[in-house]
Motif scaffolding. Structure first.
Motif, PDB file in Angstrom:
ATOM      1  N   ASN A  37      26.992  37.374  43.688  1.00  0.00           N
ATOM      2  CA  ASN A  37      27.417  36.076  43.164  1.00  0.00           C
ATOM      3  C   ASN A  37      26.441  34.962  43.524  1.00  0.00           C
ATOM      4  OD1 ASN A  37      30.306  36.419  41.978  1.00  0.00           O
ATOM      5  ND2 ASN A  37      30.319  37.596  43.864  1.00  0.00           N
ATOM      6  N   GLY A  38      25.340  35.297  44.180  1.00  0.00           N
ATOM      7  CA  GLY A  38      24.354  34.288  44.558  1.00  0.00           C
ATOM      8  C   GLY A  38      24.884  33.285  45.570  1.00  0.00           C
ATOM      9  N   ILE A  39      25.688  33.759  46.498  1.00  0.00           N
ATOM     10  CA  ILE A  39      26.287  32.885  47.510  1.00  0.00           C
ATOM     11  C   ILE A  39      25.451  32.972  48.775  1.00  0.00           C
ATOM     12  CG2 ILE A  39      28.310  32.518  48.966  1.00  0.00           C
ATOM     13  CD1 ILE A  39      29.983  33.754  46.694  1.00  0.00           C
ATOM     14  N   GLU A  53      34.431  30.644  40.667  1.00  0.00           N
ATOM     15  CA  GLU A  53      34.838  31.960  40.197  1.00  0.00           C
ATOM     16  C   GLU A  53      33.845  32.965  40.755  1.00  0.00           C
ATOM     17  OE1 GLU A  53      35.220  32.121  35.965  1.00  0.00           O
ATOM     18  OE2 GLU A  53      37.200  31.224  36.020  1.00  0.00           O
ATOM     19  N   ILE A  54      34.351  33.952  41.475  1.00  0.00           N
ATOM     20  CA  ILE A  54      33.488  34.972  42.053  1.00  0.00           C
ATOM     21  C   ILE A  54      33.968  36.354  41.643  1.00  0.00           C
ATOM     22  CG2 ILE A  54      32.762  33.580  44.028  1.00  0.00           C
ATOM     23  CD1 ILE A  54      34.804  35.098  45.736  1.00  0.00           C
ATOM     24  N   VAL A  55      33.030  37.270  41.558  1.00  0.00           N
ATOM     25  CA  VAL A  55      33.341  38.653  41.249  1.00  0.00           C
ATOM     26  C   VAL A  55      33.412  39.393  42.575  1.00  0.00           C
ATOM     27  CG1 VAL A  55      32.514  40.729  40.089  1.00  0.00           C
ATOM     28  CG2 VAL A  55      32.165  38.496  39.043  1.00  0.00           C
ATOM     29  N   ILE A  56      34.459  40.198  42.731  1.00  0.00           N
ATOM     30  CA  ILE A  56      34.633  40.948  43.971  1.00  0.00           C
ATOM     31  C   ILE A  56      34.607  42.447  43.667  1.00  0.00           C
ATOM     32  CG2 ILE A  56      35.895  39.094  45.132  1.00  0.00           C
ATOM     33  CD1 ILE A  56      38.484  40.642  44.549  1.00  0.00           C
ATOM     34  N   PRO A  57      34.254  43.273  44.646  1.00  0.00           N
ATOM     35  CA  PRO A  57      34.117  44.720  44.399  1.00  0.00           C
ATOM     36  C   PRO A  57      35.449  45.456  44.363  1.00  0.00           C
ATOM     37  CG  PRO A  57      33.580  44.241  46.668  1.00  0.00           C
ATOM     38  CD  PRO A  57      33.814  42.922  45.993  1.00  0.00           C
ATOM     39  N   PRO A  76      24.747  45.236  38.716  1.00  0.00           N
ATOM     40  CA  PRO A  76      26.083  45.797  38.523  1.00  0.00           C
ATOM     41  C   PRO A  76      26.799  45.108  37.369  1.00  0.00           C
ATOM     42  CG  PRO A  76      25.986  44.518  40.548  1.00  0.00           C
ATOM     43  CD  PRO A  76      24.596  44.585  39.988  1.00  0.00           C
ATOM     44  N   ASP A  77      27.557  45.882  36.626  1.00  0.00           N
ATOM     45  CA  ASP A  77      28.298  45.362  35.482  1.00  0.00           C
ATOM     46  C   ASP A  77      29.522  44.623  36.000  1.00  0.00           C
ATOM     47  OD1 ASP A  77      29.321  44.794  33.028  1.00  0.00           O
ATOM     48  OD2 ASP A  77      29.810  46.861  32.504  1.00  0.00           O
ATOM     49  N   THR A  78      29.433  43.295  36.031  1.00  0.00           N
ATOM     50  CA  THR A  78      30.509  42.498  36.605  1.00  0.00           C
ATOM     51  C   THR A  78      31.781  42.548  35.769  1.00  0.00           C
ATOM     52  OG1 THR A  78      29.653  40.525  35.510  1.00  0.00           O
ATOM     53  CG2 THR A  78      28.944  40.916  37.786  1.00  0.00           C
ATOM     54  N   GLU A  79      31.714  43.026  34.546  1.00  0.00           N
ATOM     55  CA  GLU A  79      32.911  43.115  33.713  1.00  0.00           C
ATOM     56  C   GLU A  79      33.861  44.190  34.228  1.00  0.00           C
ATOM     57  OE1 GLU A  79      33.648  40.951  31.289  1.00  0.00           O
ATOM     58  OE2 GLU A  79      31.800  39.968  31.853  1.00  0.00           O
ATOM     59  N   LYS A  80      33.380  45.106  35.046  1.00  0.00           N
ATOM     60  CA  LYS A  80      34.212  46.183  35.561  1.00  0.00           C
ATOM     61  C   LYS A  80      34.918  45.786  36.853  1.00  0.00           C
ATOM     62  CE  LYS A  80      31.280  49.771  33.631  1.00  0.00           C
ATOM     63  NZ  LYS A  80      30.402  50.888  33.948  1.00  0.00           N
ATOM     64  N   PHE A  81      34.629  44.619  37.369  1.00  0.00           N
ATOM     65  CA  PHE A  81      35.198  44.177  38.629  1.00  0.00           C
ATOM     66  C   PHE A  81      36.121  42.984  38.424  1.00  0.00           C
ATOM     67  CE2 PHE A  81      31.138  46.143  39.889  1.00  0.00           C
ATOM     68  CZ  PHE A  81      31.629  47.136  40.709  1.00  0.00           C
ATOM     69  N   VAL A  82      36.962  42.752  39.415  1.00  0.00           N
ATOM     70  CA  VAL A  82      37.907  41.644  39.370  1.00  0.00           C
ATOM     71  C   VAL A  82      37.163  40.337  39.611  1.00  0.00           C
ATOM     72  CG1 VAL A  82      39.889  40.620  40.558  1.00  0.00           C
ATOM     73  CG2 VAL A  82      39.838  43.078  40.119  1.00  0.00           C
ATOM     74  N   LYS A  83      37.517  39.334  38.835  1.00  0.00           N
ATOM     75  CA  LYS A  83      36.976  37.991  39.016  1.00  0.00           C
ATOM     76  C   LYS A  83      38.110  37.121  39.542  1.00  0.00           C
ATOM     77  CE  LYS A  83      34.380  36.252  35.795  1.00  0.00           C
ATOM     78  NZ  LYS A  83      33.943  35.632  34.528  1.00  0.00           N
ATOM     79  N   VAL A  84      37.859  36.410  40.619  1.00  0.00           N
ATOM     80  CA  VAL A  84      38.878  35.555  41.209  1.00  0.00           C
ATOM     81  C   VAL A  84      38.412  34.108  41.221  1.00  0.00           C
ATOM     82  CG1 VAL A  84      39.892  37.357  42.651  1.00  0.00           C
ATOM     83  CG2 VAL A  84      38.071  35.953  43.566  1.00  0.00           C
ATOM     84  N   THR A  85      39.369  33.217  41.159  1.00  0.00           N
ATOM     85  CA  THR A  85      39.097  31.794  41.303  1.00  0.00           C
ATOM     86  C   THR A  85      39.469  31.407  42.726  1.00  0.00           C
ATOM     87  OG1 THR A  85      39.617  31.432  38.976  1.00  0.00           O
ATOM     88  CG2 THR A  85      39.615  29.498  40.416  1.00  0.00           C
TER      89      THR A  85
END
Length: 110
Positions: A75-77, A87-91, A33-42
């Motif tokens: 995110n490999g968690i 920093e994680i990417v969320i859907p 999935p293209d993570t640039e299209k999703f919100v990244k949170v700290t």
């Protein structure tokens, strides 16, 4: 010997080879999935994937379990282990002018 083996198991051998070829083609076709299209949170102190899923519940249409599974896979968690500063990417679809939020625990209305 090989001729006898071919006559007995030709269908199984052909099926195996075709399955292997199809698997390789599908593996090549699958895109991450293209993570640039999703919100990244700290991640902030005290955050959990469950809490983040609830904070963003208005912005996604997944169940909490689906949300957590998606975040873990992309995110490999392992086992939901996140730490402050990660920093994680969320859907959640990112807006053009706001690619990420600074803190997962921050209020969405701010």
């Amino acid at each position: 010997m090989l001729n006898k083996l071919w006559k007995s198991y030709s269908y199984a051998i052909i099926l195996f080879v075709l399955s292997l070829a199809a698997s390789l083609i599908m593996l090549i076709q699958i895109e991450a999935p293209d993570t640039e299209k999703f919100v990244k949170v700290t991640v902030a102190e005290g955050d959990s994937l469950w809490k983040i899923a609830e904070n963003f519940s208005a912005e996604h249409s997944m169940s909490t379990d689906q949300f957590i599974n998606w975040v873990e896979q992309n995110n490999g968690i392992a086992a939901g282990r996140i730490f402050p500063g990660d920093e994680i990417v969320i859907p959640v679809k990112a807006l053009d002018d706001q690619p990420y939020k600074e803190l997962a625990s921050s209020d969405l209305n701010e």
